[in-house]
Every structure is written in structure tokens, then in C-alpha cells.
Scaffold this active site. Structure first.
Site, mmCIF file in Angstrom:
data_model
loop_
_atom_site.group_PDB
_atom_site.id
_atom_site.type_symbol
_atom_site.label_atom_id
_atom_site.label_comp_id
_atom_site.label_asym_id
_atom_site.label_seq_id
_atom_site.Cartn_x
_atom_site.Cartn_y
_atom_site.Cartn_z
ATOM 1 N N ASN A 171 12.465 15.693 6.558
ATOM 2 C CA ASN A 171 13.392 15.814 7.691
ATOM 3 C C ASN A 171 13.833 17.274 7.700
ATOM 4 O O ASN A 171 14.586 17.716 6.836
ATOM 5 C CB ASN A 171 14.568 14.878 7.460
ATOM 6 C CG ASN A 171 15.392 14.575 8.685
ATOM 7 O OD1 ASN A 171 16.447 13.981 8.574
ATOM 8 N ND2 ASN A 171 14.945 14.952 9.867
ATOM 9 N N GLY A 177 20.695 7.024 8.279
ATOM 10 C CA GLY A 177 19.988 5.770 8.524
ATOM 11 C C GLY A 177 19.816 4.964 7.252
ATOM 12 O O GLY A 177 19.929 3.728 7.256
ATOM 13 N N ASN A 197 20.344 5.484 16.719
ATOM 14 C CA ASN A 197 19.263 5.629 15.760
ATOM 15 C C ASN A 197 18.795 4.229 15.373
ATOM 16 O O ASN A 197 19.624 3.345 15.132
ATOM 17 C CB ASN A 197 19.751 6.367 14.509
ATOM 18 C CG ASN A 197 20.311 7.734 14.841
ATOM 19 O OD1 ASN A 197 19.587 8.669 15.117
ATOM 20 N ND2 ASN A 197 21.641 7.847 14.826
ATOM 21 N N CYS A 246 15.861 9.861 7.120
ATOM 22 C CA CYS A 246 17.175 9.943 7.766
ATOM 23 C C CYS A 246 18.218 9.461 6.766
ATOM 24 O O CYS A 246 18.234 8.277 6.405
ATOM 25 C CB CYS A 246 17.212 9.090 9.032
ATOM 26 S SG CYS A 246 18.830 9.044 9.843
ATOM 27 N N GLU A 274 14.900 8.298 15.441
ATOM 28 C CA GLU A 274 16.195 8.952 15.612
ATOM 29 C C GLU A 274 16.443 9.359 17.059
ATOM 30 O O GLU A 274 15.521 9.765 17.771
ATOM 31 C CB GLU A 274 16.292 10.181 14.717
ATOM 32 C CG GLU A 274 16.330 9.881 13.227
ATOM 33 C CD GLU A 274 16.773 11.081 12.412
ATOM 34 O OE1 GLU A 274 17.876 11.605 12.682
ATOM 35 O OE2 GLU A 274 16.022 11.495 11.527
ATOM 36 N N ARG A 275 17.692 9.274 17.468
ATOM 37 C CA ARG A 275 18.047 9.757 18.803
ATOM 38 C C ARG A 275 17.899 11.279 18.809
ATOM 39 O O ARG A 275 18.284 11.972 17.866
ATOM 40 C CB ARG A 275 19.467 9.335 19.182
ATOM 41 C CG ARG A 275 20.555 9.881 18.291
ATOM 42 C CD ARG A 275 21.939 9.521 18.821
ATOM 43 N NE ARG A 275 22.971 10.108 17.973
ATOM 44 C CZ ARG A 275 24.262 10.102 18.270
ATOM 45 N NH1 ARG A 275 24.688 9.545 19.389
ATOM 46 N NH2 ARG A 275 25.146 10.644 17.450
ATOM 47 N N CYS A 324 24.447 14.483 9.741
ATOM 48 C CA CYS A 324 23.075 14.173 9.331
ATOM 49 C C CYS A 324 23.035 14.214 7.815
ATOM 50 O O CYS A 324 23.335 15.251 7.211
ATOM 51 C CB CYS A 324 22.086 15.174 9.921
ATOM 52 S SG CYS A 324 20.414 14.996 9.270
ATOM 53 N N GLY A 325 22.664 13.097 7.193
ATOM 54 C CA GLY A 325 22.681 13.019 5.737
ATOM 55 C C GLY A 325 21.707 13.970 5.069
ATOM 56 O O GLY A 325 22.064 14.697 4.136
ATOM 57 N N ASN A 326 20.456 14.004 5.529
ATOM 58 C CA ASN A 326 19.486 14.932 4.951
ATOM 59 C C ASN A 326 19.857 16.376 5.249
ATOM 60 O O ASN A 326 19.708 17.261 4.409
ATOM 61 C CB ASN A 326 18.085 14.630 5.485
ATOM 62 C CG ASN A 326 17.530 13.341 4.937
ATOM 63 O OD1 ASN A 326 17.689 13.035 3.762
ATOM 64 N ND2 ASN A 326 16.889 12.561 5.787
ATOM 65 N N HIS A 385 23.898 3.390 14.593
ATOM 66 C CA HIS A 385 22.630 2.884 14.069
ATOM 67 C C HIS A 385 22.437 1.427 14.457
ATOM 68 O O HIS A 385 23.398 0.655 14.522
ATOM 69 C CB HIS A 385 22.589 3.001 12.548
ATOM 70 C CG HIS A 385 22.605 4.418 12.069
ATOM 71 N ND1 HIS A 385 21.461 5.134 11.805
ATOM 72 C CD2 HIS A 385 23.638 5.255 11.834
ATOM 73 C CE1 HIS A 385 21.790 6.356 11.415
ATOM 74 N NE2 HIS A 385 23.105 6.457 11.436
#
Length: 309
Positions: free
Chosen positions: A13, A252, A222, A249, A240-241, A87-89, A190
Site C-alpha cells: 500500500n 480495513g 471501503n 489496508c 478502497e474508496r 490510513c493505517g498503513n 468500512h
């Protein structure tokens, strides 16, 4: 204008990171024009190529009004040009960037201002990073999502009929399918769907169909496709949107582990296997707070002319 940038990825990602502390780019005004710049940068044929662009900025006076202390401000825009909450990543990549660039000096634990509040992130060993992602909720008004089965306050393992043909406007019995869905917000919206085999799941078709349902998801959504391997291990693909299908994600993965707790499918500390690698997700069941542990990788640095010509 020539702008330095760095390219990082978290499990495939990938993100462009720009140090914007001197406000070389105005990320607040003229959203339409700025979204075009973001989309150009993320284009994999004519730009740098990425799932999103992140900016390092100082906190504003408005940010500081909540009384929370942060070391730096984080902003992220998806590949379609529009700003996202979290965004986690990306947050892991951002953490590595600000530590390696000495933007936050002599610290392994940093407080980062995001659109959902101040989040604590930590550099661990061997290129691993821990990020707190805030708290999960299934309250529809906070996702945001609208009920499709009466006046429900949440959607957990509920049947939703969708059209098999994205181009058709008519939902008939011959052209419909039923998905059991769970809606979760972990800083962004999500929709979690359980499948027997993620490799054969129609990720793009179903993902696009659900994202087109503005009657249910006014800010899009998402979409996660989850295969349960055992009570501690999930396999996931994600649409993902603003990006389409991505290699990973982080939010996610958080939403999927949280949904799995609600659906009694997995434990509160679970491993999520994604196309780009694996993440460890921890959910505190007392306050629904979320923690992600995974890698962040530097790819290259360069400079780019903005606007691209």
C-alpha cells in the site's frame, strides 16, 4: 515549482510523502484544483504512482483547541484526489518518515495529529511500527451509513440485496444477490463481507457496486472481503474508496478484526493476511480502541514539478 518527495509503502500500500511544513503547497484552499494535483501525482503512468499522498505539516491553532499535544500534523489524500480521515498503513509510513528525517527528534514514540484526533505511534524493532488507530464503532450515524432494513442503529451480519450488474438500474429477482454485511467505522467507513475464498471473490464488481450505493454510504465506503482461517487468523482483500483494490489496508484490517469479534469469528488479537503481507491487530474490548503492528518500507526519494507539465 519543484517539490522534494519520498516514496514509502506498507505491505504494498504505497504513498508519496511531502514535507509541507513551510506551506509550499496550500492543502486547504481550492479543493477542486488541489485534487487534480493529487490525482496527477498518484497516476501510475504519468505521475509518480501511489495509493495516496501524505503531507507533514505543523498543527494549526484550530487543531490545538482540543488541548491535546501532538508533535506534528498528518494529512492524507487518496489517489482520486480527495482527503481521507486516516490510513493505517500510511500512518506507519508517516511515522517512519518523520523519525528518519529527524522531524521529531530523539523519539521512538510520537504523537501525530490526524483528522480523527491525536494518535500515538511507535518505532519497534526490525522495521516494525505500532500505530494506534483510535476507536471502532458500529453506530450508523458515525460511519456514516443509512439503514436499509428499517430503523436499525447498527448493521451487524445483516442481509443486503445488491444488483449483480453494476450497469443495470433495475433490481429484479433474476438480477440480485444477497450479501451478509457488517458496517464499521475505524476513523473511516468500512463494509465487511465474509467469503469462503478471497481469491475467487468478485472484489472489484461488488466493491464498485457497494461504493455506488450513495443511498446507504453517503461518503462511499471501503469494502473488505474476509476468509476466516482460524480464530486467530484472517485472510483479506480490500476495495478502497478513492483507490480501488490495494495490496493492503490497515484500517480495513482493524475493521475486519473488530467485525469478527462482533460476529464471534475471531479473537481480539488476530493476524490478518493481505496480498502485500501480514498485520497484527489488537482490539481493546473495553473501549474498542485499535492497534496495528506491521512494517513500513522506504522505496526512493526524488523531486517532482508541480503542476506536472
Amino acid at each position: 515549482m519543484n517539490i522534494p518527495f519520498s516514496k514509502y509503502h506498507g505491505l504494498g500500500n504505497d504513498f508519496i510523502i511531502i514535507d509541507n511544513r513551510e506551506n509550499s503547497l496550500d492543502t486547504n484552499s481550492n479543493p477542486e484544483q488541489f485534487s487534480k494535483i493529487i490525482a496527477q501525482l498518484c497516476d501510475r503512468h504519468t505521475g509518480i504512482g501511489a495509493d495516496g499522498v501524505m503531507f507533514v505539516e505543523y498543527e494549526s491553532e484550530k487543531d490545538k483547541q482540543d488541548g491535546l499535544q501532538a508533535h506534528i500534523r498528518y494529512k492524507i489524500f487518496n489517489a482520486d484526489g480527495f482527503e481521507s480521515q486516516i490510513c493505517g498503513n500510511g500512518l506507519r509510513c508517516f511515522t517512519r518518515y518523520i523519525i528518519e528525517k529527524n522531524i521529531v527528534q530523539n523519539k521512538k514514540v510520537v504523537q501525530i495529529r490526524t483528522n480523527i484526533g491525536v494518535l500515538e505511534c511507535e518505532e519497534l524493532n526490525l522495521g516494525q511500527y505500532r500505530t494506534n488507530i483510535g476507536k471502532a464503532t458500529v453506530e450508523l450515524s458515525k460511519i456514516p451509513a443509512n439503514p436499509f432494513n428499517g430503523e436499525s442503529q447498527s448493521i451487524v451480519n445483516q442481509p443486503l440485496k445488491i444488483n449483480k450488474n453494476l450497469d443495470s438500474q433495475n433490481l429484479s429477482h433474476l438480477n440480485e444477490e444477497t450479501l451478509n454485511v457488517t458496517f464499521v467505522n475505524v476513523g473511516n467507513p468500512h463494509c465487511v463481507i465474509y467469503v469462503d475464498d478471497v481469491e475467487t471473490a468478485e472484489v472489484e464488481r461488488i466493491g464498485k457496486t457497494l461504493q455506488s450505493r450513495k443511498d446507504i454510504f453517503p461518503q462511499s465506503v471501503n469494502v473488505e472481503f474476509i476468509q476466516i482461517l482460524d480464530e486467530n487468523t484472517l485472510k483479506m482483500r480490500v476495495y478502497e474508496r478513492g483507490c480501488g483494490e490495494t495490496m493492503a489496508c490497515g484500517t480495513g484490517a482493524c475493521a475486519s478484526v473488530f467485525a469478527g469479534i462482533l460476529n464471534k469469528k475471531n479473537n481480539s488479537s488476530s493476524k490478518v493476511l493481505l496480498r502485500g503481507g501480514e498485520l497484527r491487530i489488537n482490539v481493546n474490548q473495553e473501549d474498542c480502541s485499535l492497534q496495528v503492528i506491521g512494517p513500513a518500507t522506504k522505496v526512493f526519494e526524488g523531486s517532482v514539478q508541480i503542476p506536472l507539465i
